[in-house]
Design an enzyme around this catalytic site. Structure first.
Site, PDB file in Angstrom:
ATOM      1  N   HIS A 199      -4.110   8.019  -3.095  1.00  0.00           N
ATOM      2  CA  HIS A 199      -5.009   7.100  -3.493  1.00  0.00           C
ATOM      3  C   HIS A 199      -4.427   5.914  -3.958  1.00  0.00           C
ATOM      4  O   HIS A 199      -3.572   5.859  -5.222  1.00  0.00           O
ATOM      5  CB  HIS A 199      -5.869   7.842  -4.704  1.00  0.00           C
ATOM      6  CG  HIS A 199      -6.748   7.170  -5.416  1.00  0.00           C
ATOM      7  ND1 HIS A 199      -7.837   7.638  -5.950  1.00  0.00           N
ATOM      8  CD2 HIS A 199      -7.097   5.567  -5.367  1.00  0.00           C
ATOM      9  CE1 HIS A 199      -8.555   6.546  -6.612  1.00  0.00           C
ATOM     10  NE2 HIS A 199      -8.210   5.419  -6.120  1.00  0.00           N
TER      11      HIS A 199
ATOM     12  N   HIS B  94      -4.787   1.207  -3.806  1.00  0.00           N
ATOM     13  CA  HIS B  94      -5.268   0.120  -3.504  1.00  0.00           C
ATOM     14  C   HIS B  94      -4.523  -0.992  -2.836  1.00  0.00           C
ATOM     15  O   HIS B  94      -3.717  -1.511  -3.397  1.00  0.00           O
ATOM     16  CB  HIS B  94      -6.316  -0.546  -4.506  1.00  0.00           C
ATOM     17  CG  HIS B  94      -7.259   0.307  -4.867  1.00  0.00           C
ATOM     18  ND1 HIS B  94      -8.558   0.288  -4.547  1.00  0.00           N
ATOM     19  CD2 HIS B  94      -7.062   1.408  -5.935  1.00  0.00           C
ATOM     20  CE1 HIS B  94      -9.265   1.316  -5.151  1.00  0.00           C
ATOM     21  NE2 HIS B  94      -8.458   2.101  -5.873  1.00  0.00           N
TER      22      HIS B  94
ATOM     23  N   HIS C 229      -8.636  10.596  -9.759  1.00  0.00           N
ATOM     24  CA  HIS C 229      -8.351  10.294 -10.977  1.00  0.00           C
ATOM     25  C   HIS C 229      -9.341  11.005 -12.085  1.00  0.00           C
ATOM     26  O   HIS C 229      -9.712  10.336 -13.059  1.00  0.00           O
ATOM     27  CB  HIS C 229      -8.578   8.787 -11.267  1.00  0.00           C
ATOM     28  CG  HIS C 229      -9.587   8.193 -10.688  1.00  0.00           C
ATOM     29  ND1 HIS C 229     -11.063   8.557 -11.014  1.00  0.00           N
ATOM     30  CD2 HIS C 229      -9.797   7.244  -9.864  1.00  0.00           C
ATOM     31  CE1 HIS C 229     -12.037   7.626 -10.403  1.00  0.00           C
ATOM     32  NE2 HIS C 229     -11.242   6.884  -9.824  1.00  0.00           N
TER      33      HIS C 229
ATOM     34  N   ASN D  90      -9.885   2.088 -14.964  1.00  0.00           N
ATOM     35  CA  ASN D  90     -11.082   3.100 -14.864  1.00  0.00           C
ATOM     36  C   ASN D  90     -11.061   4.396 -14.032  1.00  0.00           C
ATOM     37  O   ASN D  90     -10.458   3.936 -12.898  1.00  0.00           O
ATOM     38  CB  ASN D  90     -12.190   2.124 -14.263  1.00  0.00           C
ATOM     39  CG  ASN D  90     -13.578   2.749 -14.230  1.00  0.00           C
ATOM     40  OD1 ASN D  90     -13.835   3.404 -15.063  1.00  0.00           O
ATOM     41  ND2 ASN D  90     -14.265   2.331 -13.216  1.00  0.00           N
TER      42      ASN D  90
ATOM     43  N   ASP E 283      -3.584   5.652  -7.868  1.00  0.00           N
ATOM     44  CA  ASP E 283      -4.474   4.868  -8.218  1.00  0.00           C
ATOM     45  C   ASP E 283      -3.842   3.345  -8.256  1.00  0.00           C
ATOM     46  O   ASP E 283      -4.554   2.510  -8.968  1.00  0.00           O
ATOM     47  CB  ASP E 283      -5.440   5.178  -9.309  1.00  0.00           C
ATOM     48  CG  ASP E 283      -6.820   4.498  -9.041  1.00  0.00           C
ATOM     49  OD1 ASP E 283      -6.850   3.737  -8.137  1.00  0.00           O
ATOM     50  OD2 ASP E 283      -7.596   4.623  -9.852  1.00  0.00           O
TER      51      ASP E 283
ATOM     52  N   HIS F 142      -3.536  -6.254  -9.556  1.00  0.00           N
ATOM     53  CA  HIS F 142      -4.483  -7.439  -9.742  1.00  0.00           C
ATOM     54  C   HIS F 142      -3.598  -8.560 -10.217  1.00  0.00           C
ATOM     55  O   HIS F 142      -2.498  -8.602 -10.652  1.00  0.00           O
ATOM     56  CB  HIS F 142      -5.542  -7.239 -11.215  1.00  0.00           C
ATOM     57  CG  HIS F 142      -6.559  -6.175 -10.840  1.00  0.00           C
ATOM     58  ND1 HIS F 142      -7.398  -6.291  -9.956  1.00  0.00           N
ATOM     59  CD2 HIS F 142      -6.568  -4.895 -11.255  1.00  0.00           C
ATOM     60  CE1 HIS F 142      -8.127  -5.284  -9.906  1.00  0.00           C
ATOM     61  NE2 HIS F 142      -7.884  -4.232 -10.874  1.00  0.00           N
TER      62      HIS F 142
HETATM   63  O1  DOR Z   1      -8.984   1.061 -12.499  1.00  0.00           O
HETATM   64  C1  DOR Z   1      -9.428   0.986 -11.341  1.00  0.00           C
HETATM   65  N1  DOR Z   1      -9.143   0.120 -10.447  1.00  0.00           N
HETATM   66  N2  DOR Z   1     -10.306   1.888 -10.808  1.00  0.00           N
HETATM   67  C2  DOR Z   1     -11.090   1.851  -9.878  1.00  0.00           C
HETATM   68  O2  DOR Z   1     -11.719   2.918  -9.595  1.00  0.00           O
HETATM   69  C3  DOR Z   1     -10.935   0.876  -8.765  1.00  0.00           C
HETATM   70  C4  DOR Z   1      -9.904   0.194  -9.139  1.00  0.00           C
HETATM   71  C5  DOR Z   1      -9.435  -1.184  -8.425  1.00  0.00           C
HETATM   72  O3  DOR Z   1     -10.045  -1.322  -7.283  1.00  0.00           O
HETATM   73  O4  DOR Z   1      -9.085  -2.117  -8.913  1.00  0.00           O
HETATM   74 ZN    ZN Z   2     -11.958   5.122  -8.637  1.00  0.00          ZN
HETATM   75 ZN    ZN Z   3      -8.942   3.710  -6.969  1.00  0.00          ZN
END
Ligand code: DOR
Ligand code: ZN
Ligand code: ZN
Length: 427
Positions: A61, A63, A234, A280, A307, A311
């Site tokens: 998991h 991004h 998560h 989150n 996760d 950013h």
């Molecule tokens: O903290 C988070 N960031 N939780 C998520 O579910 C999405 C993720 C994001 O894409 O930035």
């Molecule tokens: Zn999530």
């Molecule tokens: Zn995620």
């Protein structure tokens, strides 16, 4: 014939029950032999003395933000950061721009990763619903043909339970599985951190644990009713861990992950309003943290996933309640997990490697996670005893957002090898 000899490391391969000091020989991208005093015989020699040689980590998991959000991360920086963290395979979530809800985006991700990536295997996760809007199902079959490994609306819950049920049936038919972001948006309301003493003290709107647990329960019950598989992303609360434990006991096909930050950090880290602690689901309390650790130890939680959510500084260097949620996690996953789980005495290093490598490989049904002779030579070389101080400024990831900056942990990633090729080496 390309050969490499990893000499004198402690080979730890939970999948085949190996934990011994040995040489490991790689030939043509595969593990060719493990044993004492293997002859170099023309092979490139890598001195692994004093180090641990393990199957490369596999992140279920993360991004990678590509396509469309490259200012946060792209497939080049993201796969390099993954390699720096010891990962040899990663699953990237579909909340990109455009969303990975069709085969052409899936193909773009796979092709860019193949041609421009660091060498880490990239397994795209397709969307459950078109545009992540929770209304119409995405083209699951076409995306599967193009190469997705699972489906998820991660970042958002699938609020419509019937859509979830239908998606489960399709997922089963197409041999993918659902990864659920379990969150009740109505219960979250305008909450930005865990609801409790600290949120009250800080004057920040809280998020009740029920927001996560209600949806975990819903996901489990739908999967149980359908006899289908569900993977929970998560998990962060004590109650969530308990729901998974009970469901597994009665035979529900449920698996679950937690992330390094949920076993290392709690909501009191938010004191000071550091937006790097906004994530989150939110950082919870000590009892939740301990429950997540217990869940990993007793097999309730199957895997540690980062996760990894990079950013841009501009989205984080703002007031806590308007900051983006997420932690850039690849490059701290091992040292944080090793310190909180192994150094703390909660589990062995073998078990941690199982949670970061063998188990995710099994859940995903991909190669890797194993060093038996004949396996793909996807390997990480670790120095679990070394002290490292996290320096976000040195991250390979474009996302420098981490609550661990300046903190000291145990465990360095020395080298990452994919298909017998060193794709990252420290120094
Ligand atoms: O903290 C988070 N960031 N939780 C998520 O579910 C999405 C993720 C994001 O894409 O930035
Ligand atoms: Zn999530
Ligand atoms: Zn995620």
């Amino acid at each position: 014939m390309e050969k490499m000899l990893l000499r004198g490391g402690r080979v730890i391969d939970p999948a085949s029950g190996v934990n011994q000091i040995a040489d490991l020989l790689i030939e043509n991208g595969r593990v060719a032999a493990i044993g004492e005093n293997l002859p170099a015989d023309g092979a490139q020699v890598f001195d692994a003395a004093g180090k641990v040689v393990a199957p490369g980590f596999i992140d279920m998991h993360c991004h990678l933000r590509d396509p469309g959000l490259e200012y946060k991360e792209d497939l080049i920086s993201g796969t390099k950061a993954a390699a720096r963290g010891g990962f040899t395979g990663v699953c990237c979530m579909p909340n990109t721009k455009p969303v990975n809800d069709n085969a052409s985006v899936t193909r773009y991700i796979l092709e860019k990763a193949q041609w421009q990536g660091s060498g880490v295997h990239v397994y795209p996760v397709g969307a459950i619903s078109k545009g992540l809007e929770g209304k119409e199902m995405a083209e699951i079959g076409r995306m599967k043909q193009a190469g997705i490994i699972a489906i998820s609306d991660d970042g958002k819950p699938v609020t419509n339970s019937n859509l979830l049920r239908l998606a489960m049936q399709y997922a089963d038919y197409f041999n993918v599985f659902i990864m659920s972001h379990s969150e009740d948006k109505n219960l979250v309301g305008d909450g930005v951190m865990n609801e409790g003493f600290i949120s009250t003290k800080l004057g920040l709107p809280g998020i009740t644990r029920a927001a996560e647990e209600v949806m975990i329960a819903r996901d489990i019950l739908v999967a149980e009713a359908e006899g289908k598989r569900i993977h929970l992303c998560h998990v962060s609360t004590k109650g969530g861990v308990q729901l998974v434990r009970e469901a597994k006991k009665r035979g529900v096909r449920v698996t679950a992950e937690t992330a390094p930050h949920y076993i290392a950090a709690t909501d009191d880290w938010v004191i000071g309003y550091d937006s790097n602690c906004r994530v989150n689901p939110p950082l919870r309390e000590e009892s939740d943290r301990l429950a997540c650790i217990e869940g990993l130890c007793d097999g309730t939680l199957d895997a540690i996933a980062t996760d990894h959510a990079p950013h841009h500084l501009d989205e984080k260097r703002v007031e806590f309640h308007i900051a983006a949620s997420g932690i850039s996690g690849f490059e701290t996953a091992f040292c944080v997990s090793n310190t909180m789980l192994v150094k703390s005495g909660a589990m062995t290093l073998d078990k941690l490697i199982e949670l970061m490598s063998a188990n995710p490989a099994k859940l995903l049904g991909v190669e890797g996670g194993c060093l038996a002779v004949g396996s793909a030579a996807d390997i990480v070389v670790l120095d679990p005893e070394r002290e490292v101080t996290v320096d976000a400024d040195k991250f390979v990831s474009r996302g420098h957002n981490t609550p661990f900056h300046g903190k000291t942990y145990f465990g360095a990633v020395c080298a990452t090898i994919v298909g017998g090729k060193v794709i990252d080496q420290e120094g």
